[in-house]
Motif scaffolding. Structure first.
Motif, PDB file in Angstrom:
ATOM      1  N   GLU A  23       0.816  -1.223   0.000  1.00 24.36           N
ATOM      2  CA  GLU A  23       0.000   0.000   0.000  1.00 24.36           C
ATOM      3  C   GLU A  23       0.846   1.267   0.000  1.00 24.36           C
ATOM      4  O   GLU A  23       0.436   2.302  -0.498  1.00 24.36           O
ATOM      5  CB  GLU A  23      -0.820   0.093   1.304  1.00 24.36           C
ATOM      6  CG  GLU A  23      -2.021  -0.785   1.427  1.00 24.36           C
ATOM      7  CD  GLU A  23      -2.532  -0.724   2.871  1.00 24.36           C
ATOM      8  OE1 GLU A  23      -2.749   0.382   3.395  1.00 24.36           O
ATOM      9  OE2 GLU A  23      -2.679  -1.805   3.472  1.00 24.36           O
ATOM     10  N   SER A  60       2.319  -2.939   3.815  1.00 28.37           N
ATOM     11  CA  SER A  60       0.884  -2.744   4.009  1.00 28.37           C
ATOM     12  C   SER A  60       0.514  -2.943   5.461  1.00 28.37           C
ATOM     13  O   SER A  60       1.202  -3.669   6.186  1.00 28.37           O
ATOM     14  CB  SER A  60       0.092  -3.760   3.170  1.00 28.37           C
ATOM     15  OG  SER A  60       0.286  -3.516   1.799  1.00 28.37           O
ATOM     16  N   ALA A  61      -0.607  -2.339   5.843  1.00 29.25           N
ATOM     17  CA  ALA A  61      -1.164  -2.583   7.179  1.00 29.25           C
ATOM     18  C   ALA A  61      -1.802  -3.973   7.197  1.00 29.25           C
ATOM     19  O   ALA A  61      -2.139  -4.523   6.144  1.00 29.25           O
ATOM     20  CB  ALA A  61      -2.208  -1.530   7.499  1.00 29.25           C
ATOM     21  N   ARG A  62      -1.908  -4.548   8.375  1.00 33.10           N
ATOM     22  CA  ARG A  62      -2.660  -5.801   8.495  1.00 33.10           C
ATOM     23  C   ARG A  62      -3.490  -5.766   9.767  1.00 33.10           C
ATOM     24  O   ARG A  62      -3.180  -5.044  10.711  1.00 33.10           O
ATOM     25  CB  ARG A  62      -1.723  -7.004   8.441  1.00 33.10           C
ATOM     26  CG  ARG A  62      -0.640  -7.037   9.500  1.00 33.10           C
ATOM     27  CD  ARG A  62       0.406  -8.086   9.161  1.00 33.10           C
ATOM     28  NE  ARG A  62      -0.178  -9.422   9.156  1.00 33.10           N
ATOM     29  CZ  ARG A  62       0.213 -10.405   9.971  1.00 33.10           C
ATOM     30  NH1 ARG A  62       1.182 -10.202  10.841  1.00 33.10           N
ATOM     31  NH2 ARG A  62      -0.359 -11.581   9.911  1.00 33.10           N
ATOM     32  N   GLU A  63      -4.541  -6.560   9.754  1.00 27.29           N
ATOM     33  CA  GLU A  63      -5.482  -6.567  10.881  1.00 27.29           C
ATOM     34  C   GLU A  63      -4.834  -7.106  12.140  1.00 27.29           C
ATOM     35  O   GLU A  63      -5.007  -6.556  13.224  1.00 27.29           O
ATOM     36  CB  GLU A  63      -6.683  -7.458  10.527  1.00 27.29           C
ATOM     37  CG  GLU A  63      -7.421  -7.011   9.285  1.00 27.29           C
ATOM     38  CD  GLU A  63      -8.704  -6.272   9.624  1.00 27.29           C
ATOM     39  OE1 GLU A  63      -9.401  -6.719  10.553  1.00 27.29           O
ATOM     40  OE2 GLU A  63      -8.975  -5.243   8.980  1.00 27.29           O
ATOM     41  N   ALA A  64      -4.104  -8.206  11.989  1.00 27.89           N
ATOM     42  CA  ALA A  64      -3.482  -8.836  13.158  1.00 27.89           C
ATOM     43  C   ALA A  64      -2.490  -7.864  13.788  1.00 27.89           C
ATOM     44  O   ALA A  64      -1.781  -7.158  13.076  1.00 27.89           O
ATOM     45  CB  ALA A  64      -2.761 -10.112  12.745  1.00 27.89           C
ATOM     46  N   PRO A  65      -2.442  -7.793  15.130  1.00 22.54           N
ATOM     47  CA  PRO A  65      -1.513  -6.864  15.785  1.00 22.54           C
ATOM     48  C   PRO A  65      -0.099  -7.429  15.791  1.00 22.54           C
ATOM     49  O   PRO A  65       0.493  -7.693  16.827  1.00 22.54           O
ATOM     50  CB  PRO A  65      -2.068  -6.747  17.199  1.00 22.54           C
ATOM     51  CG  PRO A  65      -2.742  -8.058  17.435  1.00 22.54           C
ATOM     52  CD  PRO A  65      -3.235  -8.559  16.114  1.00 22.54           C
ATOM     53  N   GLY A 112      -0.213   0.017  14.397  1.00 21.27           N
ATOM     54  CA  GLY A 112      -0.828  -1.312  14.399  1.00 21.27           C
ATOM     55  C   GLY A 112      -0.002  -2.303  13.597  1.00 21.27           C
ATOM     56  O   GLY A 112       1.173  -2.069  13.312  1.00 21.27           O
ATOM     57  N   GLY A 113      -0.638  -3.417  13.227  1.00 21.34           N
ATOM     58  CA  GLY A 113       0.078  -4.467  12.494  1.00 21.34           C
ATOM     59  C   GLY A 113       0.503  -4.009  11.107  1.00 21.34           C
ATOM     60  O   GLY A 113      -0.125  -3.141  10.498  1.00 21.34           O
ATOM     61  N   TYR A 146      -0.270   4.791   9.270  1.00 26.71           N
ATOM     62  CA  TYR A 146      -0.896   5.195  10.536  1.00 26.71           C
ATOM     63  C   TYR A 146      -0.610   6.673  10.787  1.00 26.71           C
ATOM     64  O   TYR A 146       0.311   7.011  11.528  1.00 26.71           O
ATOM     65  CB  TYR A 146      -0.358   4.333  11.691  1.00 26.71           C
ATOM     66  CG  TYR A 146      -0.699   2.870  11.555  1.00 26.71           C
ATOM     67  CD1 TYR A 146      -1.983   2.414  11.852  1.00 26.71           C
ATOM     68  CD2 TYR A 146       0.247   1.942  11.116  1.00 26.71           C
ATOM     69  CE1 TYR A 146      -2.313   1.073  11.720  1.00 26.71           C
ATOM     70  CE2 TYR A 146      -0.074   0.592  10.975  1.00 26.71           C
ATOM     71  CZ  TYR A 146      -1.361   0.178  11.282  1.00 26.71           C
ATOM     72  OH  TYR A 146      -1.690  -1.143  11.143  1.00 26.71           O
TER      73      TYR A 146
END
Ligand code: ADP
Ligand code: MG
Length: 394
Positions: A23, A60-65, A112-113, A146
Protein backbone atom coordinates in the motif's frame (compact mmCIF):
# COMPACT_ATOMS: atom_id res chain seq x y z
CA UNK A 1 15.73 7.73 -11.86
CA UNK A 2 17.53 5.69 -9.21
CA UNK A 3 14.84 6.33 -6.59
CA UNK A 4 11.95 5.05 -8.70
CA UNK A 5 13.90 1.95 -9.67
CA UNK A 6 14.58 1.21 -6.01
CA UNK A 7 10.92 1.65 -5.04
CA UNK A 8 9.95 -0.66 -7.88
CA UNK A 9 12.44 -3.28 -6.77
CA UNK A 10 11.04 -3.08 -3.24
CA UNK A 11 7.48 -3.41 -4.55
CA UNK A 12 8.42 -6.55 -6.47
CA UNK A 13 10.20 -8.01 -3.44
CA UNK A 14 7.11 -7.37 -1.31
CA UNK A 15 4.83 -9.09 -3.81
CA UNK A 16 7.17 -12.09 -3.97
CA UNK A 17 7.27 -12.43 -0.19
CA UNK A 18 3.72 -11.56 0.85
CA UNK A 19 1.73 -12.36 -2.30
CA UNK A 20 -0.06 -9.02 -2.51
CA UNK A 21 0.53 -5.43 -3.58
CA UNK A 22 2.04 -3.05 -1.01
CA UNK A 23 0.00 0.00 0.00
CA UNK A 24 2.71 2.45 0.96
CA UNK A 25 6.41 3.29 0.84
CA UNK A 26 8.89 5.33 2.83
CA UNK A 27 12.16 6.37 1.23
CA UNK A 28 15.09 8.09 2.93
CA UNK A 29 18.60 8.93 1.70
CA UNK A 30 22.04 8.51 3.24
CA UNK A 31 24.31 11.51 3.72
CA UNK A 32 27.84 12.74 3.46
CA UNK A 33 29.56 15.34 5.63
CA UNK A 34 31.07 17.99 3.35
CA UNK A 35 32.34 20.32 6.08
CA UNK A 36 32.12 20.29 9.86
CA UNK A 37 34.31 17.41 11.01
CA UNK A 38 33.84 16.65 14.74
CA UNK A 39 32.03 19.94 15.23
CA UNK A 40 28.59 18.46 16.02
CA UNK A 41 29.19 17.44 19.64
CA UNK A 42 30.97 20.74 20.21
CA UNK A 43 27.64 22.44 19.40
CA UNK A 44 29.16 23.90 16.26
CA UNK A 45 28.24 24.05 12.58
CA UNK A 46 27.99 21.22 10.06
CA UNK A 47 27.46 21.16 6.31
CA UNK A 48 26.29 17.74 5.05
CA UNK A 49 24.32 16.78 1.96
CA UNK A 50 21.82 13.99 1.42
CA UNK A 51 22.99 11.65 -1.36
CA UNK A 52 21.08 9.86 -4.10
CA UNK A 53 21.36 6.48 -2.38
CA UNK A 54 18.54 5.42 -0.12
CA UNK A 55 16.74 2.90 2.01
CA UNK A 56 13.20 2.05 0.91
CA UNK A 57 10.58 0.45 3.14
CA UNK A 58 7.40 -0.76 1.41
CA UNK A 59 4.45 -2.63 2.82
CA UNK A 60 0.88 -2.74 4.01
CA UNK A 61 -1.16 -2.58 7.18
CA UNK A 62 -2.66 -5.80 8.49
CA UNK A 63 -5.48 -6.57 10.88
CA UNK A 64 -3.48 -8.84 13.16
CA UNK A 65 -1.51 -6.86 15.78
CA UNK A 66 1.76 -8.19 14.48
CA UNK A 67 4.60 -6.71 12.42
CA UNK A 68 6.51 -8.86 9.93
CA UNK A 69 9.61 -7.21 8.48
CA UNK A 70 12.13 -8.56 5.98
CA UNK A 71 15.29 -6.90 4.66
CA UNK A 72 17.00 -8.03 1.47
CA UNK A 73 20.27 -7.25 3.26
CA UNK A 74 19.57 -9.30 6.38
CA UNK A 75 17.93 -12.73 6.69
CA UNK A 76 15.83 -14.08 8.30
CA UNK A 77 12.75 -11.86 8.56
CA UNK A 78 11.50 -10.83 12.00
CA UNK A 79 8.06 -10.56 13.57
CA UNK A 80 7.08 -8.63 16.68
CA UNK A 81 4.20 -6.93 18.47
CA UNK A 82 4.19 -3.27 17.39
CA UNK A 83 2.59 -2.26 20.70
CA UNK A 84 5.57 -3.68 22.60
CA UNK A 85 8.68 -4.11 20.44
CA UNK A 86 11.41 -6.12 22.15
CA UNK A 87 15.11 -6.60 21.42
CA UNK A 88 16.22 -9.76 19.68
CA UNK A 89 19.98 -10.42 19.96
CA UNK A 90 19.80 -12.58 16.82
CA UNK A 91 18.40 -9.74 14.70
CA UNK A 92 20.10 -6.56 15.88
CA UNK A 93 19.29 -4.83 12.59
CA UNK A 94 15.58 -4.98 13.41
CA UNK A 95 16.19 -2.75 16.46
CA UNK A 96 16.39 0.24 14.09
CA UNK A 97 12.86 -0.53 12.87
CA UNK A 98 11.51 -1.45 16.32
CA UNK A 99 13.08 1.65 17.86
CA UNK A 100 11.13 3.84 15.43
CA UNK A 101 7.89 1.94 16.13
CA UNK A 102 8.51 2.39 19.86
CA UNK A 103 9.25 6.12 19.55
CA UNK A 104 6.24 6.73 17.28
CA UNK A 105 4.02 5.07 19.90
CA UNK A 106 5.63 7.19 22.63
CA UNK A 107 4.85 10.29 20.54
CA UNK A 108 1.18 9.30 20.45
CA UNK A 109 0.85 7.46 17.14
CA UNK A 110 -0.68 4.03 17.58
CA UNK A 111 1.19 1.80 15.22
CA UNK A 112 -0.83 -1.31 14.40
CA UNK A 113 0.08 -4.47 12.49
CA UNK A 114 2.04 -4.28 9.24
CA UNK A 115 4.09 -6.26 6.75
CA UNK A 116 7.18 -4.61 5.27
CA UNK A 117 10.14 -5.26 3.02
CA UNK A 118 13.34 -3.20 3.14
CA UNK A 119 15.51 -2.60 0.08
CA UNK A 120 18.57 -0.35 -0.06
CA UNK A 121 21.29 0.82 -2.39
CA UNK A 122 23.31 2.37 0.44
CA UNK A 123 26.42 0.56 1.58
CA UNK A 124 25.84 -0.63 5.14
CA UNK A 125 28.27 0.42 7.86
CA UNK A 126 30.42 2.46 5.45
CA UNK A 127 29.76 5.82 7.09
CA UNK A 128 27.08 7.11 4.71
CA UNK A 129 24.47 6.59 7.40
CA UNK A 130 22.40 3.61 6.36
CA UNK A 131 21.17 3.43 9.96
CA UNK A 132 19.54 6.87 9.90
CA UNK A 133 18.15 6.21 6.42
CA UNK A 134 16.56 3.00 7.70
CA UNK A 135 15.02 4.82 10.67
CA UNK A 136 13.69 7.73 8.65
CA UNK A 137 12.34 5.49 5.84
CA UNK A 138 10.61 3.34 8.46
CA UNK A 139 9.03 6.42 10.06
CA UNK A 140 7.82 7.80 6.72
CA UNK A 141 6.37 4.42 5.76
CA UNK A 142 4.57 3.90 9.07
CA UNK A 143 3.21 7.44 9.17
CA UNK A 144 1.68 6.86 5.75
CA UNK A 145 -0.15 3.78 7.08
CA UNK A 146 -0.90 5.20 10.54
CA UNK A 147 -1.06 8.98 10.16
CA UNK A 148 -0.01 11.27 13.00
CA UNK A 149 0.68 15.05 13.00
CA UNK A 150 4.39 14.52 13.76
CA UNK A 151 4.85 13.85 10.05
CA UNK A 152 4.51 17.61 9.51
CA UNK A 153 7.14 18.45 12.11
CA UNK A 154 10.29 17.55 10.25
CA UNK A 155 12.77 18.45 12.97
CA UNK A 156 10.59 16.53 15.45
CA UNK A 157 10.71 13.54 13.14
CA UNK A 158 14.51 13.71 12.83
CA UNK A 159 14.81 13.88 16.63
CA UNK A 160 12.38 10.98 17.05
CA UNK A 161 14.56 8.85 14.78
CA UNK A 162 17.67 9.95 16.69
CA UNK A 163 16.01 8.78 19.94
CA UNK A 164 15.28 5.43 18.28
CA UNK A 165 19.01 5.06 17.59
CA UNK A 166 20.23 6.48 20.93
CA UNK A 167 17.73 4.89 23.30
CA UNK A 168 16.40 1.75 21.63
CA UNK A 169 19.41 0.65 19.55
CA UNK A 170 21.83 2.11 22.08
CA UNK A 171 24.17 3.97 19.70
CA UNK A 172 25.09 7.44 21.04
CA UNK A 173 25.01 9.42 17.79
CA UNK A 174 24.24 13.08 17.10
CA UNK A 175 21.33 14.51 15.10
CA UNK A 176 23.33 15.12 11.92
CA UNK A 177 22.46 11.85 10.14
CA UNK A 178 18.71 11.96 10.70
CA UNK A 179 18.62 15.71 10.04
CA UNK A 180 20.32 15.23 6.65
CA UNK A 181 18.07 12.34 5.67
CA UNK A 182 14.91 14.30 6.52
CA UNK A 183 15.91 17.74 5.22
CA UNK A 184 17.94 16.77 2.13
CA UNK A 185 17.30 18.94 -0.89
CA UNK A 186 18.21 18.13 -4.47
CA UNK A 187 21.16 20.22 -5.67
CA UNK A 188 21.78 21.65 -2.20
CA UNK A 189 24.10 21.24 0.74
CA UNK A 190 22.56 21.65 4.20
CA UNK A 191 23.79 23.96 6.91
CA UNK A 192 22.94 23.06 10.50
CA UNK A 193 23.79 24.92 13.68
CA UNK A 194 24.01 22.05 16.16
CA UNK A 195 23.29 24.32 19.13
CA UNK A 196 20.24 26.25 17.90
CA UNK A 197 19.15 23.74 15.22
CA UNK A 198 18.84 26.67 12.83
CA UNK A 199 19.24 25.31 9.30
CA UNK A 200 19.32 26.36 5.65
CA UNK A 201 19.92 24.79 2.26
CA UNK A 202 22.66 26.17 -0.01
CA UNK A 203 23.05 25.69 -3.73
CA UNK A 204 25.33 22.82 -4.81
CA UNK A 205 24.05 22.16 -8.34
CA UNK A 206 24.69 18.73 -9.87
CA UNK A 207 25.55 20.22 -13.26
CA UNK A 208 28.57 21.88 -11.63
CA UNK A 209 29.50 19.71 -8.68
CA UNK A 210 29.57 15.96 -8.23
CA UNK A 211 30.42 14.15 -5.06
CA UNK A 212 32.61 11.05 -5.06
CA UNK A 213 32.71 9.07 -1.84
CA UNK A 214 35.80 6.86 -1.76
CA UNK A 215 35.97 4.13 0.86
CA UNK A 216 39.41 3.03 2.04
CA UNK A 217 37.85 -0.21 3.31
CA UNK A 218 40.05 0.11 6.39
CA UNK A 219 39.15 0.98 9.93
CA UNK A 220 42.11 1.48 12.24
CA UNK A 221 41.73 0.44 15.86
CA UNK A 222 41.05 4.03 16.94
CA UNK A 223 37.97 4.12 14.71
CA UNK A 224 36.01 1.63 16.79
CA UNK A 225 35.16 4.06 19.55
CA UNK A 226 38.38 4.74 21.43
CA UNK A 227 39.55 7.61 19.25
CA UNK A 228 36.13 9.22 19.09
CA UNK A 229 35.65 9.06 22.85
CA UNK A 230 39.12 10.42 23.48
CA UNK A 231 38.63 13.35 21.09
CA UNK A 232 35.28 14.21 22.68
CA UNK A 233 36.84 14.23 26.13
CA UNK A 234 39.75 16.37 24.90
CA UNK A 235 37.37 18.90 23.37
CA UNK A 236 35.41 19.12 26.64
CA UNK A 237 38.60 19.55 28.64
CA UNK A 238 39.86 22.28 26.30
CA UNK A 239 36.53 24.13 26.61
CA UNK A 240 36.79 23.95 30.41
CA UNK A 241 40.29 25.40 30.25
CA UNK A 242 39.14 28.35 28.12
CA UNK A 243 36.19 28.96 30.44
CA UNK A 244 38.50 29.05 33.47
CA UNK A 245 41.14 31.21 31.82
CA UNK A 246 38.82 33.80 30.34
CA UNK A 247 36.02 33.85 32.89
CA UNK A 248 33.65 33.94 29.90
CA UNK A 249 30.53 31.74 29.79
CA UNK A 250 32.21 29.15 27.56
CA UNK A 251 30.21 25.92 27.49
CA UNK A 252 31.74 24.16 24.50
CA UNK A 253 34.40 24.91 21.88
CA UNK A 254 31.59 26.58 19.92
CA UNK A 255 32.04 29.52 22.27
CA UNK A 256 35.80 29.89 21.74
CA UNK A 257 36.99 32.49 19.22
CA UNK A 258 39.91 31.96 16.80
CA UNK A 259 42.02 34.70 18.44
CA UNK A 260 41.63 32.91 21.77
CA UNK A 261 43.03 29.70 20.27
CA UNK A 262 45.86 31.68 18.71
CA UNK A 263 46.85 33.02 22.09
CA UNK A 264 46.52 30.23 24.62
CA UNK A 265 49.87 29.84 26.38
CA UNK A 266 49.62 27.28 29.12
CA UNK A 267 47.05 25.09 27.42
CA UNK A 268 48.31 21.53 27.01
CA UNK A 269 49.71 21.29 23.44
CA UNK A 270 47.53 18.29 22.53
CA UNK A 271 44.37 20.01 23.76
CA UNK A 272 45.43 23.14 21.89
CA UNK A 273 45.65 21.17 18.64
CA UNK A 274 42.18 19.69 19.13
CA UNK A 275 40.70 23.10 19.98
CA UNK A 276 42.44 24.67 16.99
CA UNK A 277 40.81 22.17 14.65
CA UNK A 278 37.29 22.59 16.02
CA UNK A 279 37.32 26.38 16.34
CA UNK A 280 38.71 26.90 12.83
CA UNK A 281 36.49 24.15 11.43
CA UNK A 282 33.45 26.13 12.53
CA UNK A 283 34.91 29.10 10.70
CA UNK A 284 35.51 26.96 7.60
CA UNK A 285 31.85 25.90 7.59
CA UNK A 286 30.78 29.55 7.64
CA UNK A 287 33.28 30.43 4.90
CA UNK A 288 32.10 27.41 2.91
CA UNK A 289 28.53 28.69 3.16
CA UNK A 290 29.68 32.09 1.91
CA UNK A 291 31.46 30.44 -1.02
CA UNK A 292 28.30 28.52 -1.95
CA UNK A 293 26.20 31.67 -1.68
CA UNK A 294 28.60 33.34 -4.11
CA UNK A 295 28.54 30.31 -6.42
CA UNK A 296 32.28 29.93 -5.92
CA UNK A 297 32.87 26.19 -6.00
CA UNK A 298 36.63 26.66 -6.22
CA UNK A 299 36.66 28.47 -2.87
CA UNK A 300 34.27 25.91 -1.40
CA UNK A 301 36.53 23.05 -2.50
CA UNK A 302 39.51 24.79 -0.97
CA UNK A 303 37.67 24.70 2.39
CA UNK A 304 37.32 20.93 2.05
CA UNK A 305 41.03 20.53 1.41
CA UNK A 306 41.89 22.88 4.28
CA UNK A 307 39.71 20.78 6.54
CA UNK A 308 41.61 17.68 5.57
CA UNK A 309 44.91 19.33 6.40
CA UNK A 310 43.52 20.31 9.79
CA UNK A 311 42.27 16.76 10.45
CA UNK A 312 45.68 15.41 9.52
CA UNK A 313 47.80 17.77 11.59
CA UNK A 314 45.62 19.17 14.39
CA UNK A 315 42.84 16.69 15.08
CA UNK A 316 44.97 13.69 14.08
CA UNK A 317 42.01 11.59 12.98
CA UNK A 318 43.20 10.76 9.47
CA UNK A 319 45.02 7.63 8.27
CA UNK A 320 47.57 6.98 5.49
CA UNK A 321 44.89 5.36 3.31
CA UNK A 322 42.57 8.40 3.48
CA UNK A 323 45.51 10.78 3.04
CA UNK A 324 46.40 8.89 -0.14
CA UNK A 325 42.87 9.16 -1.59
CA UNK A 326 42.80 12.87 -0.79
CA UNK A 327 46.27 13.49 -2.22
CA UNK A 328 45.60 11.58 -5.44
CA UNK A 329 42.31 13.46 -5.89
CA UNK A 330 43.80 16.88 -5.25
CA UNK A 331 46.37 16.28 -8.00
CA UNK A 332 43.63 15.38 -10.50
CA UNK A 333 42.27 18.05 -12.87
CA UNK A 334 38.69 19.17 -12.24
CA UNK A 335 38.77 18.43 -8.52
CA UNK A 336 37.53 21.31 -6.32
CA UNK A 337 38.69 19.76 -3.06
CA UNK A 338 38.88 16.59 -0.99
CA UNK A 339 38.90 15.55 2.64
CA UNK A 340 38.23 12.71 5.00
CA UNK A 341 34.62 12.41 6.03
CA UNK A 342 33.12 10.96 9.20
CA UNK A 343 34.83 9.94 12.42
CA UNK A 344 38.20 9.20 10.84
CA UNK A 345 41.08 6.71 11.29
CA UNK A 346 40.13 5.09 7.99
CA UNK A 347 36.64 5.10 6.52
CA UNK A 348 35.84 7.38 3.59
CA UNK A 349 37.14 10.40 1.73
CA UNK A 350 34.76 12.82 0.00
CA UNK A 351 35.87 14.44 -3.24
CA UNK A 352 34.01 17.36 -4.81
CA UNK A 353 34.66 17.57 -8.53
CA UNK A 354 33.42 18.77 -11.92
CA UNK A 355 30.84 16.47 -13.54
CA UNK A 356 32.94 15.43 -16.52
CA UNK A 357 35.91 14.06 -14.54
CA UNK A 358 34.09 11.43 -12.45
CA UNK A 359 35.27 8.63 -14.69
CA UNK A 360 38.91 9.61 -15.05
CA UNK A 361 39.12 10.43 -11.34
CA UNK A 362 37.67 7.03 -10.44
CA UNK A 363 40.15 5.28 -12.72
CA UNK A 364 43.10 7.20 -11.32
CA UNK A 365 42.04 6.57 -7.72
CA UNK A 366 41.63 2.84 -8.33
CA UNK A 367 44.93 2.53 -10.17
CA UNK A 368 47.04 4.51 -7.70
CA UNK A 369 45.39 3.20 -4.54
CA UNK A 370 45.98 -0.33 -5.80
CA UNK A 371 49.67 0.41 -6.32
CA UNK A 372 50.05 1.87 -2.84
CA UNK A 373 47.86 -0.48 -0.79
CA UNK A 374 47.32 -3.57 -2.94
CA UNK A 375 43.53 -3.28 -3.01
CA UNK A 376 40.73 -1.28 -4.59
CA UNK A 377 38.95 1.60 -2.90
CA UNK A 378 35.13 1.48 -2.82
CA UNK A 379 33.77 4.23 -5.08
CA UNK A 380 30.33 5.78 -4.74
CA UNK A 381 29.65 8.56 -7.26
CA UNK A 382 26.76 10.70 -6.11
CA UNK A 383 25.13 14.15 -6.00
CA UNK A 384 23.32 16.27 -3.41
CA UNK A 385 19.84 14.78 -3.32
CA UNK A 386 16.30 15.13 -2.00
CA UNK A 387 15.34 14.12 1.54
CA UNK A 388 12.88 11.54 2.83
CA UNK A 389 9.26 11.12 1.83
CA UNK A 390 6.34 8.79 2.36
CA UNK A 391 3.92 7.79 -0.39
CA UNK A 392 0.88 5.66 -1.12
CA UNK A 393 0.79 3.43 -4.19
CA UNK A 394 -2.15 4.24 -6.47
P1 ADP B 1 26.12 3.42 8.85
O1 ADP B 1 24.96 4.17 9.42
O2 ADP B 1 27.32 4.29 8.67
O3 ADP B 1 25.79 2.66 7.61
P2 ADP B 1 25.82 1.99 11.31
O4 ADP B 1 26.66 1.02 12.02
O5 ADP B 1 25.40 3.21 12.03
O6 ADP B 1 26.57 2.34 9.94
O7 ADP B 1 24.49 1.28 10.86
C1 ADP B 1 24.54 0.05 10.14
C2 ADP B 1 23.46 -0.87 10.67
O8 ADP B 1 22.15 -0.42 10.26
C3 ADP B 1 23.56 -2.28 10.11
O9 ADP B 1 24.45 -3.06 10.87
C4 ADP B 1 22.14 -2.78 10.23
O10 ADP B 1 21.86 -3.22 11.54
C5 ADP B 1 21.32 -1.52 9.98
N1 ADP B 1 20.93 -1.43 8.55
C6 ADP B 1 21.29 -0.48 7.66
N2 ADP B 1 20.73 -0.69 6.45
C7 ADP B 1 19.99 -1.82 6.57
C8 ADP B 1 19.18 -2.60 5.67
N3 ADP B 1 19.01 -2.23 4.39
N4 ADP B 1 18.59 -3.70 6.15
C9 ADP B 1 18.75 -4.06 7.45
N5 ADP B 1 19.50 -3.40 8.33
C10 ADP B 1 20.12 -2.29 7.92
MG1 MG C 1 24.84 5.08 11.32
Amino acid sequence: MRRNALIDEARQAFITRFGREPEAAGIAPGRVELLGNHTDYNEGYVLPAAIDRSVVVVGSAREAPQARVASLEREPAVSFDPARPEHDPDARWADYVKGVVHELNEAGASIGGFDAVIVSDLPVGAGVSSSAALEVATAQFLLTLYPHPIVGDRMGLAKLCQRAENDFVGAPTGLLDQFSSVFGRQGHALFLDCRTLEHRAHNLPADQARILIADTHVKHSLASGGGYRERRAQCEEAARWFAQQTGEPIKTLRDVRPEQVDNAPGLDPILLKRAHHVVYENLRVLMGVEALQGGNLGAFGEMLSNTHESCRTYFENSAPEVDALVEISQAHPGVYGAKLTGGGWGGCAVILHEPDVTESLSETLTREYRVRFGRDPGLLPTVAAQGAEGMRFE
